[in-house]
Design a protein around this motif. Structure first.
Motif, PDB file in Angstrom:
ATOM      1  N   ALA A  29       0.810  -1.218   0.000  1.00 56.54           N
ATOM      2  CA  ALA A  29       0.000   0.000   0.000  1.00 56.54           C
ATOM      3  C   ALA A  29       0.842   1.265   0.000  1.00 56.54           C
ATOM      4  CB  ALA A  29      -0.932   0.003   1.217  1.00 56.54           C
ATOM      5  N   LEU A  30       2.112   1.153   0.391  1.00 58.70           N
ATOM      6  CA  LEU A  30       3.013   2.307   0.369  1.00 58.70           C
ATOM      7  C   LEU A  30       3.521   2.608  -1.039  1.00 58.70           C
ATOM      8  CD1 LEU A  30       5.232   1.507   3.503  1.00 58.70           C
ATOM      9  CD2 LEU A  30       3.211   2.981   3.393  1.00 58.70           C
ATOM     10  N   GLY A  31       3.313   1.675  -1.945  1.00 58.59           N
ATOM     11  CA  GLY A  31       3.848   1.802  -3.299  1.00 58.59           C
ATOM     12  C   GLY A  31       5.022   0.872  -3.493  1.00 58.59           C
ATOM     13  N   THR A  32       5.173   0.355  -4.694  1.00 54.26           N
ATOM     14  CA  THR A  32       6.205  -0.647  -4.957  1.00 54.26           C
ATOM     15  C   THR A  32       7.283  -0.140  -5.917  1.00 54.26           C
ATOM     16  OG1 THR A  32       4.760  -1.601  -6.659  1.00 54.26           O
ATOM     17  CG2 THR A  32       4.689  -2.605  -4.467  1.00 54.26           C
ATOM     18  N   THR A  33       7.362   1.157  -6.101  1.00 55.33           N
ATOM     19  CA  THR A  33       8.420   1.752  -6.917  1.00 55.33           C
ATOM     20  C   THR A  33       9.468   2.376  -6.005  1.00 55.33           C
ATOM     21  OG1 THR A  33       6.903   2.207  -8.746  1.00 55.33           O
ATOM     22  CG2 THR A  33       8.957   3.461  -8.684  1.00 55.33           C
ATOM     23  N   PHE A  34      10.735   2.038  -6.238  1.00 53.85           N
ATOM     24  CA  PHE A  34      11.844   2.517  -5.414  1.00 53.85           C
ATOM     25  C   PHE A  34      12.906   3.139  -6.316  1.00 53.85           C
ATOM     26  CE2 PHE A  34       9.752  -0.789  -3.047  1.00 53.85           C
ATOM     27  CZ  PHE A  34       9.773  -0.352  -1.725  1.00 53.85           C
TER      28      PHE A  34
END
Length: 350
Positions: free
Chosen positions: A279-284
């Protein structure tokens, strides 16, 4: 005892006192200079225990985010990570609610712990380390609870971190708990372990409101992991003299109890129930490496791999280790070091 779940302590004396607040740290690093500092640093309103160790402070910096919560790795750092100091400067931090940080701030035992609060602490520690060591970024390293906290830190202040290495990656409460429960129920039934099966069936499938449920399941999973993994040597968990005091052990137990209850909650509503990394996002924006024990029954490979597959990063790699479970052992620690040295260090500027 879960070696990711080992906690508190009282201050025993400083080798070098660390200076002032994180935002005002004075750079001390010169190439070729050995660094060995430990002390309390003002972090987000309280003094928190931080250590810096390395043979050459020009080396890449690794901030180790310990597990638990309530399980500082500082007492055991030399046993587990001492050889790493030749190639890296290691930053250890006793998180809020654990270790010497908890003992220094006993009044915090009346306050709730939250992921957002601890992530904010963590980025302040990272900022302190960059200023003290004259670096722009640090490598972030987290395991178990520390892996969930680390990802929250990455999302809060990504510009502080050059790369991330996670081990026993905790991903999402429901997915992790359900996978663990189903797998350990299969294993105990197949083994004819009537006592364990009865305990698990009495709990029922997660989510659980019983605050003892997590501990009951973890004791069973640890026992089954031991059947297929290489154990860590007992010497790893021997307290050095600085920590071998009655006062430290009393504080250790108190902090462990406090942190555990904050983790699970009185009705299954603690920090664990709110973990949801996708839910935090999966792009780093930084390289991401995840090391996973094939025999891990707490943060199971099926859940970790599904999360990893969704990650978008400049570089990413998933490493699955045979004969490795959830807790640190020689195979895990060796793999962690080899990945840091041969795969992550060449990618980062320092």
């Amino acid at each position: 005892m879960n070696k990711w779940l080992m906690a508190t302590g009282l201050v025993a004396g400083l080798l070098v006192s660390l200076p002032s607040a994180a935002g005002h740290a004075t750079a001390v690093c010169k190439p070729g200079m050995k660094i060995s500092e430990e002390g309390f640093v003002p972090i987000d309103g309280i003094e928190q225990w931080v250590t810096l160790r390395g043979a050459d402070c020009a080396n890449p910096v690794v901030l180790i985010v310990h597990g638990g919560p309530g399980d500082p790795s500082t007492p055991f750092a030399e046993n587990l990570y001492g050889p790493w100091e030749k190639d890296f400067t290691l930053v250890q931090w006793d998180q809020r609610g654990s270790g010497k940080t908890f003992a220094r701030n006993p009044d915090t035992a009346t306050l709730p712990l939250t992921m957002s609060l601890m992530a904010r602490d963590g980025v302040e520690v990272a900022a302190y380390a960059t200023r003290r060591l004259g670096k722009r970024q640090v490598i972030l390293f987290g395991g178990s609870w520390g892996s969930a906290l680390a990802v929250n830190m990455l999302k809060l202040k990504p510009e502080l971190f050059s790369a991330y290495q996670g081990t026993s990656q905790l991903v999402e409460y429901h997915a992790n708990q359900n996978a663990t429960y189903q797998r350990i129920l299969e294993l105990t039934r197949a083994a004819g372990d009537k006592e364990a099966v009865a305990s698990l069936e009495a709990l029922g499938a997660p989510p659980w409101e019983n605050p003892r449920a997590f501990g009951i399941v973890r004791r069973i999973t640890r026992r089954y992991e031991a059947k297929t993994t290489l154990p860590a040597p007992d010497t790893w968990w021997a307290f050095p003299s600085q920590y071998e005091t009655a006062a430290y052990k009393a504080a250790y137990a108190a902090g462990e109890d406090y942190s555990y209850m904050q983790f699970v909650g009185m009705k299954g509503d603690g920090m664990l129930s709110r973990i949801d990394l996708p839910a935090l996002g999966t792009t780093f924006p930084m390289p991401v490496f995840i090391i996973q024990g094939k025999e891990d029954l707490l943060t199971m490979p099926t859940v970790t791999k599904a999360y990893f597959d969704r990650i978008k990063a400049p570089t990413k790699k998933y490493i699955l280790l045979d004969r490795v479970g959830h807790d640190p052992d020689p195979l895990m620690v060796d793999a962690q070091f080899q990945v840091l040295k041969t795969q992550i260090a060449p990618l980062v500027q320092y």
